[in-house]
Design an enzyme around this catalytic site. Structure first.
Site, PDB file in Angstrom:
ATOM      1  N   GLU A 173     132.509  35.077  40.448  1.00 45.62           N
ATOM      2  CA  GLU A 173     133.843  35.408  39.940  1.00 45.62           C
ATOM      3  C   GLU A 173     133.813  36.307  38.719  1.00 45.62           C
ATOM      4  O   GLU A 173     134.860  36.717  38.233  1.00 45.62           O
ATOM      5  CB  GLU A 173     134.587  34.111  39.617  1.00 45.62           C
ATOM      6  CG  GLU A 173     134.809  33.241  40.839  1.00 45.62           C
ATOM      7  CD  GLU A 173     135.454  31.914  40.490  1.00 45.62           C
ATOM      8  OE1 GLU A 173     135.727  31.665  39.295  1.00 45.62           O
ATOM      9  OE2 GLU A 173     135.679  31.126  41.420  1.00 45.62           O
ATOM     10  N   THR A 174     132.636  36.603  38.197  1.00 47.32           N
ATOM     11  CA  THR A 174     132.551  37.410  36.972  1.00 47.32           C
ATOM     12  C   THR A 174     131.737  38.675  37.213  1.00 47.32           C
ATOM     13  O   THR A 174     131.129  38.852  38.270  1.00 47.32           O
ATOM     14  CB  THR A 174     131.875  36.606  35.834  1.00 47.32           C
ATOM     15  OG1 THR A 174     130.491  36.426  36.163  1.00 47.32           O
ATOM     16  CG2 THR A 174     132.548  35.259  35.630  1.00 47.32           C
TER      17      THR A 174
ATOM     18  N   ARG B 116     120.138  37.942  56.238  1.00 46.53           N
ATOM     19  CA  ARG B 116     119.200  38.957  55.745  1.00 46.53           C
ATOM     20  C   ARG B 116     117.814  38.374  55.435  1.00 46.53           C
ATOM     21  O   ARG B 116     116.810  39.047  55.592  1.00 46.53           O
ATOM     22  CB  ARG B 116     119.782  39.642  54.510  1.00 46.53           C
ATOM     23  CG  ARG B 116     120.881  40.627  54.880  1.00 46.53           C
ATOM     24  CD  ARG B 116     121.768  40.990  53.681  1.00 46.53           C
ATOM     25  NE  ARG B 116     122.752  41.994  54.032  1.00 46.53           N
ATOM     26  CZ  ARG B 116     123.848  41.778  54.738  1.00 46.53           C
ATOM     27  NH1 ARG B 116     124.096  40.560  55.196  1.00 46.53           N
ATOM     28  NH2 ARG B 116     124.695  42.749  55.015  1.00 46.53           N
TER      29      ARG B 116
ATOM     30  N   ALA C 142     116.544  36.826  38.962  1.00 46.55           N
ATOM     31  CA  ALA C 142     116.298  38.211  39.395  1.00 46.55           C
ATOM     32  C   ALA C 142     116.022  39.146  38.224  1.00 46.55           C
ATOM     33  O   ALA C 142     115.248  40.095  38.354  1.00 46.55           O
ATOM     34  CB  ALA C 142     117.475  38.717  40.218  1.00 46.55           C
ATOM     35  N   LEU C 143     116.619  38.886  37.078  1.00 46.44           N
ATOM     36  CA  LEU C 143     116.398  39.757  35.925  1.00 46.44           C
ATOM     37  C   LEU C 143     114.969  39.677  35.400  1.00 46.44           C
ATOM     38  O   LEU C 143     114.488  40.613  34.758  1.00 46.44           O
ATOM     39  CB  LEU C 143     117.379  39.426  34.796  1.00 46.44           C
ATOM     40  CG  LEU C 143     118.824  39.863  35.041  1.00 46.44           C
ATOM     41  CD1 LEU C 143     119.731  39.339  33.937  1.00 46.44           C
ATOM     42  CD2 LEU C 143     118.927  41.372  35.167  1.00 46.44           C
ATOM     43  N   GLU C 144     114.275  38.587  35.678  1.00 44.73           N
ATOM     44  CA  GLU C 144     112.898  38.434  35.215  1.00 44.73           C
ATOM     45  C   GLU C 144     111.865  39.041  36.167  1.00 44.73           C
ATOM     46  O   GLU C 144     110.694  39.170  35.830  1.00 44.73           O
ATOM     47  CB  GLU C 144     112.573  36.951  34.972  1.00 44.73           C
ATOM     48  CG  GLU C 144     113.256  36.362  33.768  1.00 44.73           C
ATOM     49  CD  GLU C 144     114.740  36.085  33.986  1.00 44.73           C
ATOM     50  OE1 GLU C 144     115.519  36.310  33.034  1.00 44.73           O
ATOM     51  OE2 GLU C 144     115.139  35.662  35.096  1.00 44.73           O
TER      52      GLU C 144
ATOM     53  N   ILE D 137     124.264  36.425  44.714  1.00 44.91           N
ATOM     54  CA  ILE D 137     125.508  36.301  45.480  1.00 44.91           C
ATOM     55  C   ILE D 137     126.676  36.523  44.530  1.00 44.91           C
ATOM     56  O   ILE D 137     126.734  35.938  43.445  1.00 44.91           O
ATOM     57  CB  ILE D 137     125.612  34.915  46.150  1.00 44.91           C
ATOM     58  CG1 ILE D 137     124.433  34.702  47.118  1.00 44.91           C
ATOM     59  CG2 ILE D 137     126.949  34.777  46.889  1.00 44.91           C
ATOM     60  CD1 ILE D 137     124.365  33.318  47.746  1.00 44.91           C
TER      61      ILE D 137
ATOM     62  N   HIS E  21     128.996  39.320  35.911  1.00 49.52           N
ATOM     63  CA  HIS E  21     127.564  39.033  35.779  1.00 49.52           C
ATOM     64  C   HIS E  21     126.796  39.497  37.019  1.00 49.52           C
ATOM     65  O   HIS E  21     125.669  39.982  36.916  1.00 49.52           O
ATOM     66  CB  HIS E  21     127.351  37.538  35.536  1.00 49.52           C
ATOM     67  CG  HIS E  21     125.922  37.158  35.315  1.00 49.52           C
ATOM     68  ND1 HIS E  21     125.201  37.587  34.221  1.00 49.52           N
ATOM     69  CD2 HIS E  21     125.072  36.404  36.050  1.00 49.52           C
ATOM     70  CE1 HIS E  21     123.976  37.106  34.279  1.00 49.52           C
ATOM     71  NE2 HIS E  21     123.873  36.389  35.391  1.00 49.52           N
TER      72      HIS E  21
ATOM     73  N   CYS F  55     117.781  36.535  45.394  1.00 51.24           N
ATOM     74  CA  CYS F  55     119.109  36.677  45.985  1.00 51.24           C
ATOM     75  C   CYS F  55     120.164  36.560  44.889  1.00 51.24           C
ATOM     76  O   CYS F  55     120.122  35.626  44.080  1.00 51.24           O
ATOM     77  CB  CYS F  55     119.317  35.598  47.042  1.00 51.24           C
ATOM     78  SG  CYS F  55     120.952  35.650  47.799  1.00 51.24           S
TER      79      CYS F  55
END
Length: 172
Positions: free
Chosen positions: A88-89, A129, A59-61, A85, A91, A83
């Protein structure tokens, strides 16, 4: 719960000249990405738009790929699909915020972009979605890009004397 609410959807725009859309997808969750793309392509086809699909690692690209295409190619608009999701971090927060910010900044510079990057708590939310027969967020992102293209075409010839330059190019 928001899932049960009814929302108004704008009718799709109509075009008298061909429309070329670039769909930029991050297929990290391939099944979800495929559904997003299918929804986007169906909405684009309903408007007679031609689409091309490219894949990026994440997604960052997506904003970077759209920025490159905006500078180096001749698309009328863009659809960013992917997407994220929650894990636990932190990020998750970085990816959600920065991908959205990148797309928003490109839009503020004049690119016609529909943001279809899902940001969800779990896979089940993403599946609902992304489903073209369900919430169809890929189709919604394509519709958003198409509406912006229609506005851009409508306003393309309407230039006024704005800013500090008076009509005729002379400073007041």
């Amino acid at each position: 719960m928001a899932a049960n609410e009814q929302h108004y959807t704008l009718p799709l725009p109509q075009f008298d000249k061909p429309v070329k859309l670039l769909i930029v997808v991050a297929p990290y969750y391939k099944d979800i990405a495929d559904n997003l793309v299918a929804g986007a392509q169906a909405v684009a086809a309903a408007c007679g738009a031609e689409t091309e699909v490219i894949e990026v690692p994440g997604a960052l690209e997506i904003p970077s790929a759209i920025a490159l295409a905006e500078r180096l190619s001749n698309y009328d608009g863009y659809v960013g699909l992917g997407c994220v999701i929650r894990g636990e971090t932190t990020h998750y927060d970085t990816v959600c915020n920065d991908s959205s910010r990148g797309i928003t900044l490109l839009g503020l510079q004049g690119a016609c972009i529909g943001n279809g990057i899902l940001t969800v708590e779990n896979r089940e939310q993403a599946v609902v979605r992304a489903d073209p027969a369900g919430q169809n967020k890929g189709g919604g992102a394509a519709a958003a890009a198409l509406h912006l293209i229609a506005h851009a075409r409508r306003w393309a010839g309407a230039r006024k004397g704005i800013g500090f330059r008076a009509e005729g190019g002379h400073l007041a």
